[in-house]
Design a protein around this motif. Structure first.
Motif, PDB file in Angstrom:
ATOM      1  N   LEU A   1       0.820  -1.215   0.000  1.00  0.00           N
ATOM      2  CA  LEU A   1       0.000   0.000   0.000  1.00  0.00           C
ATOM      3  C   LEU A   1       0.856   1.269   0.000  1.00  0.00           C
ATOM      4  O   LEU A   1       0.573   2.223  -0.706  1.00  0.00           O
ATOM      5  CB  LEU A   1      -0.909   0.042   1.243  1.00  0.00           C
ATOM      6  CG  LEU A   1      -2.097  -0.905   1.310  1.00  0.00           C
ATOM      7  CD1 LEU A   1      -2.748  -0.827   2.686  1.00  0.00           C
ATOM      8  CD2 LEU A   1      -3.118  -0.570   0.235  1.00  0.00           C
ATOM      9  N   GLN A   2       1.916   1.239   0.816  1.00  0.00           N
ATOM     10  CA  GLN A   2       2.620   2.488   1.078  1.00  0.00           C
ATOM     11  C   GLN A   2       3.831   2.731   0.197  1.00  0.00           C
ATOM     12  O   GLN A   2       4.317   3.855   0.142  1.00  0.00           O
ATOM     13  CB  GLN A   2       3.036   2.544   2.555  1.00  0.00           C
ATOM     14  CG  GLN A   2       1.822   2.495   3.467  1.00  0.00           C
ATOM     15  CD  GLN A   2       2.180   2.683   4.912  1.00  0.00           C
ATOM     16  OE1 GLN A   2       2.952   1.910   5.450  1.00  0.00           O
ATOM     17  NE2 GLN A   2       1.601   3.691   5.550  1.00  0.00           N
TER      18      GLN A   2
ATOM     19  N   HIS B   1       1.880   3.581  -3.525  1.00  0.00           N
ATOM     20  CA  HIS B   1       1.831   4.885  -2.859  1.00  0.00           C
ATOM     21  C   HIS B   1       1.325   6.008  -3.766  1.00  0.00           C
ATOM     22  O   HIS B   1       0.444   6.783  -3.408  1.00  0.00           O
ATOM     23  CB  HIS B   1       3.219   5.241  -2.323  1.00  0.00           C
ATOM     24  CG  HIS B   1       3.333   6.660  -1.849  1.00  0.00           C
ATOM     25  ND1 HIS B   1       2.520   7.152  -0.855  1.00  0.00           N
ATOM     26  CD2 HIS B   1       4.124   7.683  -2.254  1.00  0.00           C
ATOM     27  CE1 HIS B   1       2.828   8.429  -0.658  1.00  0.00           C
ATOM     28  NE2 HIS B   1       3.785   8.776  -1.488  1.00  0.00           N
TER      29      HIS B   1
ATOM     30  N   PHE C   1      -2.417   5.950  -4.362  1.00  0.00           N
ATOM     31  CA  PHE C   1      -3.229   6.385  -3.229  1.00  0.00           C
ATOM     32  C   PHE C   1      -2.994   7.858  -2.896  1.00  0.00           C
ATOM     33  O   PHE C   1      -3.903   8.550  -2.446  1.00  0.00           O
ATOM     34  CB  PHE C   1      -2.958   5.513  -2.009  1.00  0.00           C
ATOM     35  CG  PHE C   1      -3.600   4.160  -2.101  1.00  0.00           C
ATOM     36  CD1 PHE C   1      -4.983   4.035  -2.138  1.00  0.00           C
ATOM     37  CD2 PHE C   1      -2.842   3.006  -2.172  1.00  0.00           C
ATOM     38  CE1 PHE C   1      -5.587   2.797  -2.236  1.00  0.00           C
ATOM     39  CE2 PHE C   1      -3.440   1.756  -2.268  1.00  0.00           C
ATOM     40  CZ  PHE C   1      -4.814   1.652  -2.308  1.00  0.00           C
TER      41      PHE C   1
ATOM     42  N   MET D   1      -7.728   2.704   3.273  1.00  0.00           N
ATOM     43  CA  MET D   1      -6.634   2.251   2.410  1.00  0.00           C
ATOM     44  C   MET D   1      -5.945   3.437   1.741  1.00  0.00           C
ATOM     45  O   MET D   1      -4.726   3.475   1.593  1.00  0.00           O
ATOM     46  CB  MET D   1      -7.150   1.268   1.355  1.00  0.00           C
ATOM     47  CG  MET D   1      -7.197  -0.161   1.864  1.00  0.00           C
ATOM     48  SD  MET D   1      -8.159  -1.254   0.809  1.00  0.00           S
ATOM     49  CE  MET D   1      -7.212  -1.190  -0.681  1.00  0.00           C
ATOM     50  N   ILE D   2      -6.762   4.423   1.343  1.00  0.00           N
ATOM     51  CA  ILE D   2      -6.179   5.631   0.756  1.00  0.00           C
ATOM     52  C   ILE D   2      -5.293   6.322   1.791  1.00  0.00           C
ATOM     53  O   ILE D   2      -4.189   6.774   1.480  1.00  0.00           O
ATOM     54  CB  ILE D   2      -7.288   6.588   0.264  1.00  0.00           C
ATOM     55  CG1 ILE D   2      -8.008   5.990  -0.944  1.00  0.00           C
ATOM     56  CG2 ILE D   2      -6.696   7.952  -0.101  1.00  0.00           C
ATOM     57  CD1 ILE D   2      -9.208   6.786  -1.398  1.00  0.00           C
TER      58      ILE D   2
ATOM     59  N   ILE E   1      -3.720   4.985   4.371  1.00  0.00           N
ATOM     60  CA  ILE E   1      -2.479   4.228   4.582  1.00  0.00           C
ATOM     61  C   ILE E   1      -1.543   4.397   3.389  1.00  0.00           C
ATOM     62  O   ILE E   1      -0.369   4.748   3.530  1.00  0.00           O
ATOM     63  CB  ILE E   1      -2.790   2.727   4.800  1.00  0.00           C
ATOM     64  CG1 ILE E   1      -3.625   2.540   6.068  1.00  0.00           C
ATOM     65  CG2 ILE E   1      -1.483   1.922   4.904  1.00  0.00           C
ATOM     66  CD1 ILE E   1      -4.151   1.133   6.254  1.00  0.00           C
ATOM     67  N   GLY E   2      -2.101   4.167   2.186  1.00  0.00           N
ATOM     68  CA  GLY E   2      -1.281   4.211   0.978  1.00  0.00           C
ATOM     69  C   GLY E   2      -0.672   5.577   0.752  1.00  0.00           C
ATOM     70  O   GLY E   2       0.495   5.707   0.392  1.00  0.00           O
TER      71      GLY E   2
ATOM     72  N   GLY F   1       0.125   7.645   2.862  1.00  0.00           N
ATOM     73  CA  GLY F   1       1.150   7.933   3.864  1.00  0.00           C
ATOM     74  C   GLY F   1       2.541   7.653   3.347  1.00  0.00           C
ATOM     75  O   GLY F   1       3.499   8.335   3.718  1.00  0.00           O
TER      76      GLY F   1
ATOM     77  N   ALA G   1      -0.957   5.328  10.304  1.00  0.00           N
ATOM     78  CA  ALA G   1      -0.243   4.920   9.092  1.00  0.00           C
ATOM     79  C   ALA G   1      -0.108   6.070   8.107  1.00  0.00           C
ATOM     80  O   ALA G   1       0.872   6.172   7.377  1.00  0.00           O
ATOM     81  CB  ALA G   1      -0.956   3.744   8.428  1.00  0.00           C
ATOM     82  N   GLU G   2      -1.122   6.942   8.065  1.00  0.00           N
ATOM     83  CA  GLU G   2      -1.057   8.064   7.145  1.00  0.00           C
ATOM     84  C   GLU G   2       0.024   9.062   7.567  1.00  0.00           C
ATOM     85  O   GLU G   2       0.763   9.592   6.741  1.00  0.00           O
ATOM     86  CB  GLU G   2      -2.403   8.786   7.066  1.00  0.00           C
ATOM     87  CG  GLU G   2      -2.393   9.927   6.036  1.00  0.00           C
ATOM     88  CD  GLU G   2      -3.697  10.695   5.954  1.00  0.00           C
ATOM     89  OE1 GLU G   2      -4.485  10.643   6.912  1.00  0.00           O
ATOM     90  OE2 GLU G   2      -3.904  11.366   4.927  1.00  0.00           O
TER      91      GLU G   2
END
Lengths: 655, 369
Positions: free
Chosen positions: A39-40, A44, A47, B233-234, B236-237, B239, B270-271
């Protein structure tokens, strides 16, 4: 020993299971870590973009469209704020369901839905499209309370355009309408899309169209951070819109309304110009239509009604109607003869009541069958002799006539600030060759025959002009040959800076006619309204000096493709009634051309109208002008008039 | 001198039941939780102070529990369990309905959530039971164990509170597993569970079904049930590896994150702290788990072993389920992030668990094999 071993065994088993559990937990955390990394790190960017779109919205701020006011500041086109129910199609999953659910809250009729669908098809998907405009307070409350049920549905406060004078100004002011696909493409091509961000409407006809750039202004925008509910949290950046400028017209709405009302149910056109500036004082095409119908898309029934009406209310007769000028052409013929020194004013011709070409038995008949015996130029204008002008045209020939007549603007667009002006036909040899070019016509058809010029002398034949062109020619004559381009808009006011730009303040050209010739023709035209003139009755009781010329145009089907209506047939075969005038003669302030379709002889229908309009403009007013009942809630700004009421209207006319 | 001696004794008394490792880890997690809470609550200092008060109370309770010897705990198992079940019965009959489920019971001036009590009492009851039959475990003992788990679980399912019921069943299962539940039974059970899914599906409430369905594909209902997961999810992602920085999470502060101080606080964390922060949190949790497992491994009684093991595994389960849910790999069930989420009851329960762990660890030498 046995219990011990079993205990030992149990303990070993426990340790093993504990280890297994630890392994499982480790695996669980590794899974989570992998998920986080996906996800990150891997996703990334994706998102981050989503988060950005989530929170920042760019909303355009639509500029206020400029007002259109008459010369005295009376508002002819204004804006007012109202609530609309708008839908954004792409945000709506089940459109049918949404529509039917909304119908429970708001009174939505079939027309609204039809119009909505049409616009939804034409417009881009992401735009919000009004379903119902001008919501009542009650409806606004109902929808707002339920708005959460309808994603993609909004109640928006929008500025609406309103034309308080409705049909009276329809053919001048025009109207705005929804921007269509084609216009959108054009905006894109011209790099103007940014100015129109958020705009839904643009000028379609009339001044709204010609002055679109000035009226529209430039869009601003607001960059806002929004929360999950789409509610703005704070403004990050704001660029103010540049509002449209105000158009101040030369047009006098009181005069316009007065003329409109005096026209009554008759069809026709009236153009009144200020000869000294070219400003359009009144511009009437009868019948008219209500421009407010077109703003948000006219429904098909109303469109059909307007379009199929045999009276053709949508046609701008003043601007696009082509009529033979009839006898109103004669003063200009006289000017042509004098300016070329072809005819001495004192030269007299025999008038047997007809004119025949040498060696021909065909008679071009005069309106006075017995003839006047003999005819001078002055008299030819005063009594409107046909024979004189048959002969004059024949003697001069088209090659001599055409350039002289062109000086008065005949046959070329006047350049007025309204779109779609017809250029009319000032015939010439060249013109005829082009007009009848192609295989459809025999060679003989495109060759100028000597006889072609004869009817042109009395404003018939190939001659056709718009009422605007005729008024323009009269204004040039009245203004001693100095030509101003006719313009409806007098000045453009920048509200922000207060800067005022004048429109067409300078003459286009000066024909430099011989002042003696001008004076001669003017005096002959003044004599038209004096005893012995064709409009003597009209001239009775004038408190100022007025010059004019009657005209009667034989009905040649004007280019409107009008369908024949049994009831209208007889009326439609009647001649068109013309009258041109200017006043006061010594220093003209108004030049008028009036045509009343199928109105009969010029002096009977058109001339009284011209007199009344001139009286109204020059000698006084008949009280205040108020717009017809307007839908707009705002108050009308109407100029209180200080002038005393006008003199009694012109008397009834003979014939 | 005398004063100093008394002070030392008092400190000794205060410190002696506490496990230093666990306390340090708990304090670290608490510190982290206050930092996140300050941001998640939109810098609401009242909430932070509120949470600190809860922490102090919970630490006090932990200290109290740590002082109770395992033998005493064992004695409390049966009455505690029975009281817990009776409270659940009370909830079913007289409980308050909050958010569509009946979880709360008025006791005097305050109201309690009896299902929390069972999170401790179910494994304790089981551990007591297996300790009692330590030397002659038969298959029917596991059956009784299953019944001990199922009775309260059914009450809680009925409330309905799928999350807590699952957690209680899990904590009970961990005891059975560590007590040596035969693999055969587990495999059979797993198969039976699979077969029973359709029935469970029928028993579920609509909102629970919806949660399950949107778990499979959150984007199927982006504006409805899937909304929370997509938005978290947005968060976290977006972040990224290092986060947007403390107090700078746009998703959080623009209210895209639902329940951002409680169940979804991890999304906020997480963000703002990114992958680095997440790994730090996982590491802290893993250390807690490691310490818990160590205590379990070193425990001298079956009760101690089972209790310590179950508490540790439950702790893991809370953390895993919560983070998995927020990261979109597990269904949305109401499970708070252990020690981080705002909310007193869950924290007290957790610290009681840690108190028990400490008690088991400190009282080890006193129990002879």
């Amino acid at each position: 020993m046995a219990p011990f071993t079993s205990q030992q065994q149990a303990e070993n088993q426990f340790q093993l299971r504990l280890l297994l559990a630890f392994a499982a937990m480790l695996l669980g955390f590794v899974t989570l870590a992998a998920r986080f990394a996906w996800l990150q790190v891997y996703q990334h960017e994706h998102f981050a973009t989503l988060a950005q779109n989530n929170s920042i919205t760019l909303s355009p701020i639509i500029p206020n469209r400029g007002l259109i006011v008459d010369r005295n500041g009376v508002v002819l086109a204004q804006n007012y704020s109202a609530y609309t129910l708008e839908l954004t199609p792409y945000k709506i999953e089940n459109l049918e369901q949404t529509l039917s659910q909304l119908a429970e809250l708001v009174d939505i009729n079939a027309r609204d839905i039809k119009r909505f669908r049409k616009q939804a098809e034409e417009s881009r998907n992401f735009e919000s499209i009004p379903l119902k405009i001008k919501l009542t307070d009650d409806e606004v409350a109902k929808v707002s309370a339920n708005i959460w049920r309808f994603p993609g549905v909004e109640v928006k406060a929008r500025l609406f355009r309103d034309y308080p004078f409705k049909e009276i100004t329809a053919h001048v002011v025009g109207y705005i309408g929804r921007i269509n696909q084609k216009e959108m493409e054009r905006l894109e091509e011209n790099d103007e899309l940014a100015d129109y961000r958020g705009s839904t409407h643009m000028g379609k006809t009339g001044l709204e169209y010609t002055y679109e750039k000035v009226l529209h202004g430039t869009a601003g925008f607001e960059e806002m951070e929004t929360d999950a509910g789409g509610r703005p949290v704070r403004t990050l950046r704001r660029v103010s819109p540049v509002n449209g400028h105000t158009l101040k017209l030369a047009l006098d709405i009181e005069l316009q309304k007065f003329a409109w009302e005096r026209f009554g149910e008759r069809r026709g056109a009236l153009v009144a110009l200020d000869p000294a500036t070219g400003g359009v004082l009144a511009f009437i095409s009868k019948p008219g239509y209500d421009p407010n119908l077109f703003i948000d898309g006219i429904d098909s029934q109303s469109w059909k009604d307007l379009n199929d009406d045999w009276k053709k209310p949508l046609v701008n007769r003043a601007l696009r109607g082509l009529y033979p000028p009839g006898s109103t052409f004669k003063p200009f013929m006289a000017m042509a003869a004098l300016e070329t020194k072809f005819r001495d004013p004192n030269y007299t011709i025999p008038d047997p009541g007809y004119f025949s070409l040498p060696g021909s038995t065909h008679r071009f008949r005069d309106s006075k069958p017995s003839g006047w015996g003999s005819m001078s130029m002055f008299r030819s204008i005063q009594v409107s002799s046909d024979t004189y002008y048959y002969k004059l045209a024949w003697d001069m020939g088209i090659d001599r006539l055409e350039p002289q007549l062109a000086k008065f603007g005949f046959g070329s667009p006047t350049g007025i600030d309204l779109d779609g002006e017809a250029r009319g036909v000032l015939p010439s040899k060249e013109w005829k060759r082009k007009r009848f070019a192609g295989k459809r016509y025999p060679e003989a058809a495109r060759v100028w025959t000597p006889a072609d010029v004869v009817p042109i002398g009395i404003g018939q034949g190939y001659n056709t002009y718009t009422p605007l062109q005729v008024a323009h020619a009269v204004a040039i004559l009245a203004n001693n040959g100095v030509v101003y381009r006719p313009h409806v808009v007098k000045e453009i006011e920048n509200l922000k800076t207060g800067e005022i730009t004048k429109v067409e303040p300078n003459p286009v050209r000066d024909n430099h006619p011989d002042p003696a010739n001008i004076a001669f023709v003017k005096s002959a035209m003044e004599a038209v309204l004096k005893p012995g003139g064709t409009a003597a009755r009209i001239g009775a009781g004038l408190s100022y000096r007025m010059a004019g010329k009657t005209g009667t145009a034989q009905v040649v089907q004007i280019k409107q493709g009008a369908k024949y209506n049994a009831a209208a047939l007889a009326e439609q075969h009647r001649d068109h009634s013309w009258f041109v005038a200017f006043a006061p003669v010594e220093a003209p302030r108004i030049a008028i051309a009036v045509i009343v379709e199928n109105g009969g002889w010029g002096a009977s229908a058109a001339a009284p109208l011209a007199r009344e309009v001139a009286d109204f403009y020059l000698t006084g007013r008949k009280g205040e002008v108020s717009a017809p009942n307007s839908d707009a809630p705002s108050a009308q700004h109407v100029r209180a008039d200080k002038n005393k009421p006008a003199a009694a209207p012109a008397e009834e006319v003979v014939e | 001198m005398n004063d100093y001696y008394l002070l030392r004794r008092a400190w000794e008394r205060l410190r002696s039941p506490i496990d230093g490792w666990l306390l340090a880890l708990i304090m670290a997690l608490f510190a982290l939780s206050l930092v996140v809470l300050f941001s998640a609550s939109n810098q609401n200092l009242d909430k932070v102070i509120n949470k600190m008060t809860f922490m102090l109370v919970a630490l006090g309770i932990m200290w109290g529990v740590a002082n109770v010897r395992p033998q005493t705990l064992m004695q409390l198992a049966v009455p505690g369990y029975i009281v817990g079940v009776l409270l659940l019965l009370g909830v079913a009959l007289f409980g308050d309905v909050v958010n569509g489920s009946r979880r709360w019971l008025h006791v005097g001036v305050t109201r309690i959530q009896p299902s929390e009590v069972l999170k401790i009492m179910v494994p304790m009851m089981l551990a007591w039971y297996f300790q009692k039959h330590e030397n002659a475990l038969r298959w029917h003992h596991y059956l009784v164990g299953a019944v001990i788990i199922i009775i309260p679980s059914l009450f809680i399912l009925k409330q309905p509170d799928l999350g807590t019921a699952t957690l209680i069943m899990a904590s009970g299962f961990f005891v059975l597993f560590l007590a040596g539940l035969p693999w055969k039974v587990m495999i059979t059970g797993a198969v039976a569970f699979g077969a029973s899914l359709p029935f469970v599906w029928n028993m579920m409430h609509d909102y629970q079904r919806k949660r399950v369905l949107t778990l499979i594909d959150p984007s199927s209902d982006p504006l409805g049930a899937g909304y929370h997961i997509i938005q978290s999810m947005i968060a976290i992602g977006s972040g990224g590896p290092t986060g947007k920085g403390w107090l700078s999470g746009t998703q959080t502060h623009l209210e895209f994150i639902p329940e951002r101080t409680t169940d979804f606080i991890f999304a906020v964390y997480a963000e703002e702290f990114g992958l680095a922060g997440n790994l730090l949190l996982l590491a802290l949790y893993l250390l807690v788990i490691g310490r818990g497992l160590m205590i379990a491994a070193k425990a001298t009684t079956l009760f101690g072993r089972l209790m310590a093991g179950s508490i540790t595994l439950s702790f893991f389960t809370y953390a895993f389920v919560n983070m998995g849910m927020v990261a979109g790999i597990l269904p949305v069930v109401g499970v708070p992030l252990p020690l981080i989420s705002y909310g007193g009851t869950a924290m007290v329960t957790l610290l009681i668990g840690f108190g028990i762990l400490m008690s088991i660890h400190k009282n080890r030498p006193l129990i002879k094999r």
